[in-house]
Write an enzyme that holds these catalytic residues in place. Structure first.
Site, short mmCIF file in Angstrom:
data_model
loop_
_atom_site.label_atom_id
_atom_site.label_comp_id
_atom_site.label_asym_id
_atom_site.label_seq_id
_atom_site.Cartn_x
_atom_site.Cartn_y
_atom_site.Cartn_z
N LEU A 1 0.81 -1.23 0.00
CA LEU A 1 0.00 0.00 0.00
C LEU A 1 0.84 1.28 0.00
CD1 LEU A 1 -2.90 -1.00 2.43
CD2 LEU A 1 -2.87 -1.09 -0.05
N ASN B 1 -11.09 -0.90 0.76
CA ASN B 1 -10.17 -2.03 0.64
C ASN B 1 -10.10 -2.76 1.97
OD1 ASN B 1 -8.23 -3.87 0.09
ND2 ASN B 1 -6.64 -2.41 -0.55
N CYS C 1 -6.29 -6.11 1.58
CA CYS C 1 -4.89 -6.12 1.12
C CYS C 1 -4.12 -7.22 1.86
CB CYS C 1 -4.23 -4.77 1.37
SG CYS C 1 -2.47 -4.84 0.95
N GLY D 1 -7.96 -11.08 -13.39
CA GLY D 1 -7.45 -11.72 -14.60
C GLY D 1 -8.14 -11.37 -15.90
N GLY E 1 -6.93 -5.10 -14.41
CA GLY E 1 -5.76 -4.74 -13.62
C GLY E 1 -4.45 -5.08 -14.28
C1 SIN Z 1 -0.57 -3.56 -2.19
O1 SIN Z 1 -0.36 -2.34 -2.22
O2 SIN Z 1 0.12 -4.30 -1.48
C2 SIN Z 1 -1.66 -4.18 -2.99
C3 SIN Z 1 -2.98 -3.68 -2.57
C4 SIN Z 1 -4.01 -4.75 -2.40
O3 SIN Z 1 -3.81 -5.90 -2.79
O4 SIN Z 1 -5.07 -4.44 -1.86
#
Ligand code: SIN
Length: 316
Positions: free
Chosen positions: A71, A124, A127, A241, A262
């Protein structure tokens, strides 16, 4: 033909960028006309700046990619002052992805963004790349419900809960998000994986593990979108995907109303607009629309037999 709705949010088409893979969209503005994309989803924004995990934190795999970014971002203050105004010039609907370490942080972020003026929030809850799963709210239905409910109390825009696939059963978590008042569910975040350097006899990624994305996870994402679609009434944003218009159509049939793209944008940063064009062509060919395709597999599910026949078979 391409229009879709996520709660009260109307999109010109169902193609969205996926959080964390396309920056804020601003970085990709020279590759295609982003105003033609349904919406842009930002990288997760946290209250304070985060450096993220030390490198290596990205690794290409067969048909996919592992990331353990952690993040990284410059924090909400920077985002509001610098990034959001730039995003506004791009044209599509803006969905801001927020990440808090506590419920109070989620609420604070939601308040800040809602007063700044955005189109929707993606929360979110999933993560996989932070210490001791600190931000992994969506493995626990109660935390999911409480967090979504708290964000909803202060939000003046639709709220989507982004869920983790790293659970035995995603359906109680999806139901908890709906119960908390979510306007939609984003499914799925990355699958936890590992790459190994056998010469060094240690993991490749500095954190050891990371989130797997890309075509390798599409069948898992389709399965989970379908499971979620069968157990909630709110719309679903499919992610995992997808890289072509046909992939988008598969997600729509399985239960999604929109689809985030993505990892494919790492290969082709103009992928979104190509998908929008192809979607229009394919739907014209079959005389259908995004609305008709969305959730169509659910409408085709066999209906349960009438109760009177079944009751007699139940054990007493
Ligand atoms: C990350 O920044 O580690 C990825 C973010 C996520 O998978 O929510």
């Amino acid at each position: 033909m391409l229009e879709t709705k996520l709660g009260s949010l109307r999109l010109a088409n169902p193609v969205l960028s996926a959080s964390g893979t396309y920056g804020s969209g601003w970085e990709g503005r020279t590759f295609s006309d982003l105003s033609r994309v349904g919406g842009l989803v930002s990288k997760t924004v946290t209250l304070r700046p985060r450096h993220g995990n030390p490198p290596p934190r990205i690794w290409e795999t067969a048909s996919g990619m592992l990331n353990s970014i952690g993040l990284e971002n410059k924090g909400v203050e920077w985002f509001l002052a610098d990034t959001l105004p730039k995003m506004r010039t791009l044209g599509p609907k803006l969905i801001i992805n927020i990440g808090g370490e506590t419920l109070a942080e989620f609420v604070q972020l939601a308040e800040l963004f809602c007063s700044a003026g955005i189109d929707a929030l993606e929360v979110n809850l999933s993560c996989p790349n932070v210490q001791e799963g600190k931000l992994l709210f969506s493995t626990d239905p109660r935390m999911t419900e409480r967090t979504v409910a708290a964000v909803k109390r202060v939000a003046n825009v639709p709220v989507f809960a982004k869920l983790s696939p790293n659970v035995t059963d995603i359906t109680p978590i999806a139901r908890a998000a709906e119960q908390g008042g979510a306007d939609g569910i984003t499914a799925i975040n990355t699958l936890i994986g590992m790459a190994v350097d056998w010469r060094k006899q240690k993991p490749v990624l500095s954190r050891g593990i990371g989130g797997l994305s890309g075509p390798a996870i599409k069948p898992v994402a389709l399965r989970m979108v379908h499971e979620v679609a069968k157990c909630v009434r709110i719309p679903i944003i499919g992610v995992g995907g997808a890289r072509t218009a046909e992939d988008v159509l598969e997600f729509l049939c399985a239960g999604a109303s929109a689809v985030e793209i993505g990892t494919a944008s790492f290969v082709d940063p103009a992928v979104f607009v190509g998908i929008v064009d192809d979607l229009e062509r394919l739907l014209t060919e079959v005389g259908s629309s995004v609305g008709a395709m969305s959730r169509s597999m659910l409408r085709n599910l066999p209906q349960p037999p009438p109760m009177h026949g079944r009751q007699a078979e139940l054990p007493r």
